[in-house]
Design an enzyme around this catalytic site. Structure first.
Site, short mmCIF file in Angstrom:
data_model
loop_
_atom_site.label_atom_id
_atom_site.label_comp_id
_atom_site.label_asym_id
_atom_site.label_seq_id
_atom_site.Cartn_x
_atom_site.Cartn_y
_atom_site.Cartn_z
N LYS A 1 12.69 -8.93 -1.45
CA LYS A 1 13.29 -7.82 -1.83
C LYS A 1 14.00 -7.16 -0.74
CE LYS A 1 9.26 -6.30 -3.22
NZ LYS A 1 8.31 -7.28 -3.10
N ARG B 1 5.51 0.37 -8.93
CA ARG B 1 4.77 -0.73 -8.69
C ARG B 1 3.65 -0.71 -9.91
NH1 ARG B 1 5.49 -2.36 -3.11
NH2 ARG B 1 4.17 -4.21 -2.72
N ARG C 1 6.79 -14.41 8.49
CA ARG C 1 7.67 -13.33 8.92
C ARG C 1 7.30 -12.61 9.94
NH1 ARG C 1 7.91 -9.15 4.17
NH2 ARG C 1 5.71 -9.46 3.88
N ARG D 1 3.54 -8.09 10.60
CA ARG D 1 2.60 -7.05 9.64
C ARG D 1 1.19 -7.49 9.53
NH1 ARG D 1 6.11 -6.01 4.28
NH2 ARG D 1 4.14 -6.25 3.49
N ARG E 1 -2.64 -9.08 -2.73
CA ARG E 1 -1.49 -8.53 -2.85
C ARG E 1 -0.96 -9.35 -4.20
NH1 ARG E 1 1.26 -9.27 2.55
NH2 ARG E 1 3.16 -8.66 1.76
#
Ligand code: AP5
Length: 215
Positions: A13, A88, A127, A161, A172
């Protein structure tokens, strides 16, 4: 044009939102980025948010709706907005509709990006992002062109992160399937939903996103 990029953690996203910002000058509103900024603010709210995010759970509707309302009251409300990671929950979706309508605006499209769980875990595990401009990279699928130097701004500082670990990622994903995936049916019923396959080269996905948006 006001759009939502909807998908599980790691679906791409943020990556696709940045491409739309660069090409069309739209505004990206990422509740994840706003909450990460709040985390470092040293406030009591920041501390509460940090603990929830580290566990991979959702921050309360009240907090995130407040953050979005603030942005829509400002400059962002006058331009095309890409909602990234918001809404969400169904309560957030209803609140967004009310907020936009109070400004005489509406939601144009929702692009749902689907990616299987194994690929999602591989994506978030690799990431990292530039500490200065926020450009997002991946160890294997989107590496730096020159080692140790951000392609976008030349910075040499990078961050990973704290919620990009397997334990938090499992929570998640579960949270996404339980609380967020009902939005797929919600927006389908409203005739706003476009679904695309989020697996593939980043530039190929970008073409699919644009075509889903009629751009
Ligand atoms: P948030 O920051 O929104 O995280 P997320 O939804 O978990 O999504 P991600 O940022 O992990 O993934 P993404 O889809 O943007 O993928 P990206 O483009 O980076 O939220 C974090 C937390 O904040 C939540 O857990 C919650 O606690 C809280 N929160 C946020 N919003 C909230 C809300 N509305 N309500 C309540 N709580 C909220 O890509 C991932 C990686 O894959 C990158 O390395 C990228 O380079 C790579 N990649 C991207 N596309 C491809 C591709 N096509 N092929 C290969 N690699 C790719």
């Amino acid at each position: 044009m006001n759009i939502i990029l909807l998908g599980p953690p790691g679906a791409g996203k943020g990556t696709q939102a940045r491409k739309l910002v660069d090409e069309y000058g739209m505004v990206q509103l990422s509740t994840g980025d706003m909450l990460r900024a709040a985390k470092t603010s040293g406030t009591e709210m920041g501390e509460r948010v940090a603990a929830v995010m580290a566990r991979g759970e959702l921050v309360t509707d009240e907090i995130v709706i407040g953050l979005i309302a603030e942005q829509l009251d400002g400059e962002a409300g006058d331009r095309g907005v890409i909602f990234d990671g918001f809404p969400r929950t169904l309560a957030q979706a209803d609140a967004l509709e009310a907020l936009l309508s109070s400004k005489g605006k509406s939601l144009d499209r929702v692009v749902e990006m689907s990616v299987d769980d194994e690929a999602l875990i591989a994506r978030v595990s690799g990431r990292f992002s530039c500490a200065s401009c926020g450009e997002v990279y991946h160890d294997t699928t989107k590496p730096l062109t020159k080692e140790g130097v951000c392609d976008n701004c030349g910075s040499t500082e990078f961050v990973r992160r704290s919620d990009d670990n397997e334990e938090s990622m499992r929570v998640r994903l579960m949270t996404y399937y339980r609380s967020t995936s009902p939005l797929i049916g919600y927006y389908y019923a409203k005739g706003k939903l476009q679904s695309i396959d989020g697996l593939g080269e980043i530039d190929e996905i970008a073409k699919d996103v644009k075509s889903a948006l009629g751009l």
